[in-house]
Design a protein around this motif. Structure first.
Motif, PDB file in Angstrom:
ATOM      1  N   THR A  70       0.791  -1.194   0.044  1.00 25.49           N
ATOM      2  CA  THR A  70      -0.011  -0.062   0.007  1.00 25.49           C
ATOM      3  C   THR A  70       0.881   1.117   0.019  1.00 25.49           C
ATOM      4  O   THR A  70       0.604   2.230  -0.749  1.00 25.49           O
ATOM      5  N   GLU A  71       2.056   1.213   0.504  1.00 25.67           N
ATOM      6  CA  GLU A  71       3.130   2.307   0.732  1.00 25.67           C
ATOM      7  C   GLU A  71       3.188   2.811  -0.775  1.00 25.67           C
ATOM      8  O   GLU A  71       3.185   4.024  -1.009  1.00 25.67           O
ATOM      9  N   GLU A  88       0.255   4.592  -2.184  1.00 24.96           N
ATOM     10  CA  GLU A  88       0.036   5.644  -1.553  1.00 24.96           C
ATOM     11  C   GLU A  88       1.080   6.833  -1.953  1.00 24.96           C
ATOM     12  O   GLU A  88       0.626   8.228  -2.242  1.00 24.96           O
ATOM     13  N   ALA A  89       2.452   6.489  -2.344  1.00 23.99           N
ATOM     14  CA  ALA A  89       3.428   7.274  -2.701  1.00 23.99           C
ATOM     15  C   ALA A  89       2.912   7.831  -4.139  1.00 23.99           C
ATOM     16  O   ALA A  89       3.242   8.869  -4.379  1.00 23.99           O
ATOM     17  N   GLN A 119      -0.088   7.798  -5.324  1.00 18.66           N
ATOM     18  CA  GLN A 119      -1.001   8.931  -5.309  1.00 18.66           C
ATOM     19  C   GLN A 119      -0.983  10.341  -4.579  1.00 18.66           C
ATOM     20  O   GLN A 119      -1.241  11.425  -5.201  1.00 18.66           O
ATOM     21  N   VAL A 120       0.288  10.245  -3.870  1.00 23.90           N
ATOM     22  CA  VAL A 120       0.805  11.711  -3.305  1.00 23.90           C
ATOM     23  C   VAL A 120       1.443  12.424  -4.518  1.00 23.90           C
ATOM     24  O   VAL A 120       1.248  13.573  -4.638  1.00 23.90           O
ATOM     25  N   ASP A 121       2.106  11.603  -5.155  1.00 25.41           N
ATOM     26  CA  ASP A 121       2.828  12.328  -6.269  1.00 25.41           C
ATOM     27  C   ASP A 121       1.707  12.700  -7.539  1.00 25.41           C
ATOM     28  O   ASP A 121       2.162  13.140  -8.729  1.00 25.41           O
ATOM     29  N   GLY A 122       0.474  12.479  -7.114  1.00 23.52           N
ATOM     30  CA  GLY A 122      -0.563  13.045  -8.139  1.00 23.52           C
ATOM     31  C   GLY A 122      -0.965  11.986  -9.169  1.00 23.52           C
ATOM     32  O   GLY A 122      -1.677  12.399 -10.047  1.00 23.52           O
ATOM     33  N   ASN A 145      -3.470   9.566 -10.935  1.00 15.98           N
ATOM     34  CA  ASN A 145      -4.808   9.263 -10.592  1.00 15.98           C
ATOM     35  C   ASN A 145      -5.061   7.520 -10.795  1.00 15.98           C
ATOM     36  O   ASN A 145      -4.104   6.665 -11.090  1.00 15.98           O
TER      37      ASN A 145
END
Lengths: 313, 290
Positions: free
Chosen positions: A204-205, A208-209, A211-214, A216
């Motif tokens: 999941t990390e 999530e990483a 997603q944080v980087d944008g 989609n």
């Protein structure tokens, strides 16, 4: 655990039989137990894996009297007027089925994996998986009903496409698609579950990483999840391809149910069966079996090497 | 993955629901059709429920077919799939364990052989195995299907993956220091920890063998020896709807054929329903390989 005691006895029995056969000077008590545990499996592997393959090779290169036939059996079956149509049928079926399998299985696994409501995801996987209980003749019978406009649950749909009778549905041109649908219906769910499990193993990390980087959802699927699924897609491809070349029960039953609108030599395996049991030509049958075996192994080998399967061992 | 946006989410939902219908409608219809008469099956709404009376009539017709042939076929299926299941477990679990956790010279060779044979579709070997067993005089005997079914390289591979990833060698070494013999290490330590994989291999073996068509079709020439999957072809051949020439005294109506289909998969369906939970985790046992 009830299987443990007999397994002991069998293993011990094999142990007693094997010991004199290996006088390799090992100290007593240091006998590699591995040999004992694999002995029965090795025996079956020889009897039903290695030996039949070799036997098929021998048969394919000999004639009915046991003399060497060279390539005679192969030129005979390849020259058979039924051979190339059968190759074409199986190839068309494989192309449709494999494309459907990769596109829809991977797509559905990604979608189901994205479902946040827990019970809904479980229920979806279960429904997709359920038809796997019906395989072989049972699933073909069920699809005979579905494809027969007089009884079909989707007769409205069939009529809308202009199919008013069973014979109209199972025209030769439709068969590759029909067999692909039956095979997909039966087998896709199991693969969806496997892909879903593989998706669960992605950390999941990492997601999530991204997603944080944008990134989609679509970008995550294409750039992260798909590449990590590569091995599993290759695995699915190998197993399905190898199995698909052996098409038999679907055309066999359809031929029986259609008063031979579908010929009984539609697929290569059926042709091999005809050689063996209608023409009593086991050498010809072995030649076809061998061709099928080699093609399945070659194609699988490409998938294995390209897909990075079994990298570790 | 999160699907952003309302339209993306509803599109995904529609796709998933469409496939629910695709996978479920045939099964639901099949279960309903066994409660209908032949006429109701073609005239009534496909998703209406029939009557108990018609179900009993279909049942009686099915089990009266050729003086109870269906009962014989189901019994045969149970013997073949059950016998092969027991043998498969006895053979595959120790083999997978040995490949994963013990050292011996031919280990790597056997592992490669397993992978190669796993890629050979089982049907490709049916004709050569027929010839082999034919010369051994076993054709027609239950052994001619049970023995080939018991050779299950996929089960060995699953067991191998499971034991090599989920059991630390230190644990086995500790047991040896405590005085366990090699066989005790396997039965007391590995086997209890391997319960999920035993169940998984058992499940796959049972489902595959119960549904196997080509092998028994070739090996068993007499109707008395058919498993139910092959027996279905006899029923199909006697169904006038698919085989107009067969209209006669022992002909089979469509709902009866539907009932035969349900009966033929019932054991597998029941195993499926009961083992659903552990299957989902178990089927991905290979996925923990990384």
């Amino acid at each position: 655990m009830t299987i443990a005691p007999p397994s002991d006895q069998l293993a011990a029995g094999a142990f007693e039989r094997r010991r004199p056969a290996r006088p390799n000077g090992r100290a007593p008590g240091r006998t590699p137990i591995g040999y004992v545990f694999v002995s029965l499996y090795a025996l079956l592997a020889l009897a039903f894996g290695v030996f039949p393959s070799l036997y098929a090779v021998v048969l394919a290169f000999t004639n009915a009297d046991g003399g060497f036939a060279g390539a005679g059996n192969f030129t005979k079956v390849v020259g058979d007027f039924r051979f190339w149509p059968a190759v074409l049928h199986v190839t068309l079926y494989l192309v449709i089925w494999l494309v459907a399998l990769v596109v829809f299985v991977v797509g559905l696994a990604l979608l189901v994996h994205a479902v946040r409501v827990r019970w809904a995801g479980t229920a979806l996987r279960f429904v997709y998986y359920l038809p796997g209980a019906l395989a072989g003749a049972s699933s073909v019978l069920l699809w005979l009903f579905v494809l027969d406009p007089t009884a079909s649950p989707v007769s409205g749909l069939l009529h809308a496409f202009g199919f008013d009778s069973f014979v109209a549905v199972i025209q030769p041109g439709h068969l590759p698609a029909i067999f692909a649908i039956i095979a997909f219906w039966t087998g896709a769910g199991g693969w969806i579950v496997i892909m879903y499990g593989a998706l669960n193993n992605i950390s999941t990390e990492m997601l999530e990483a991204a997603q944080v980087d944008g990134a989609n959802a679509v970008q995550i699927a294409l750039r992260i999840q798909l590449p990590l699924l590569r091995k599993w897609i290759a695995y699915m491809g190998v197993m399905s391809l190898a199995a698909g070349t052996q098409l038999f029960v679907e055309p066999q039953l359809l031929s029986q149910a259609s008063n031979a609108v579908v010929p009984n030599d539609y697929s290569l395996n059926q042709l091999a069966y005809q050689y063996a049991f209608q023409q009593n030509d086991f050498n010809g049958a072995a030649a076809i079996s061998l061709i099928l075996l080699v093609v399945a192994l070659l194609l699988s080998w490409v998938f294995v090497t390209r897909g990075g399967l079994f990298e570790k061992e | 993955m999160n699907l952003r946006g309302w339209s993306g989410r509803s599109l995904a939902g529609v796709v998933m629901i469409l496939f629910v219908f695709f996978f479920a409608v045939p099964i639901v219809w099949l279960l309903l059709s066994v409660t209908k008469s032949a006429k109701a099956l073609t005239v009534a709404n496909p998703f209406s429920v029939g009557s108990w009376h018609d179900f009993v009539a279909n049942w009686n017709q099915l089990f009266g077919f050729q003086d109870g042939a269906v009962t014989t076929w189901i019994g045969n299926s149970a013997v073949y799939a059950g016998g092969a299941l027991v043998l498969t477990l006895l053979v595959s679990i120790p083999a997978g364990y040995a490949l994963a956790l013990t050292e011996f010279k031919l280990r790597r060779a056997l592992l490669v052989l397993t992978l190669v044979v796993m890629l050979i579709p089982s049907t490709a070997l049916v004709l050569p195995i027929f010839l082999e067993l034919n010369s051994a005089g076993l054709i027609g005997s239950p052994l001619s299907v049970i023995l080939p079914m018991s050779f299950f390289p996929f089960g060995v591979y699953l067991t191998y993956i499971y034991f090599s990833t989920s059991i630390p060698r230190d644990l086995l070494a500790a047991a040896r220091i405590d005085g366990c013999t090699e066989v005790q290490v396997f039965t007391r330590i590995a086997l209890p920890l391997g319960a999920p994989i035993v169940a998984l291999v058992a499940f796959f073996s049972f489902v595959q063998n119960w549904n196997n068509f080509f092998l028994p079709f070739v090996m068993l020439p007499s109707s008395d020896g058919y498993p139910i999957q092959v027996g279905l072809t006899s029923l199909l051949a006697s169904t006038p709807a698919f085989n107009p020439s067969s209209a006669g005294s022992d002909s089979v109506q469509l709902p009866t054929l539907a009932l035969a289909t349900v009966v033929s998969v019932l054991p597998v369906l029941i195993v499926f329903l009961f083992s659903q939970r552990f299957l989902v985790s178990g089927m991905t046992a290979g996925g923990t390989k990384e």
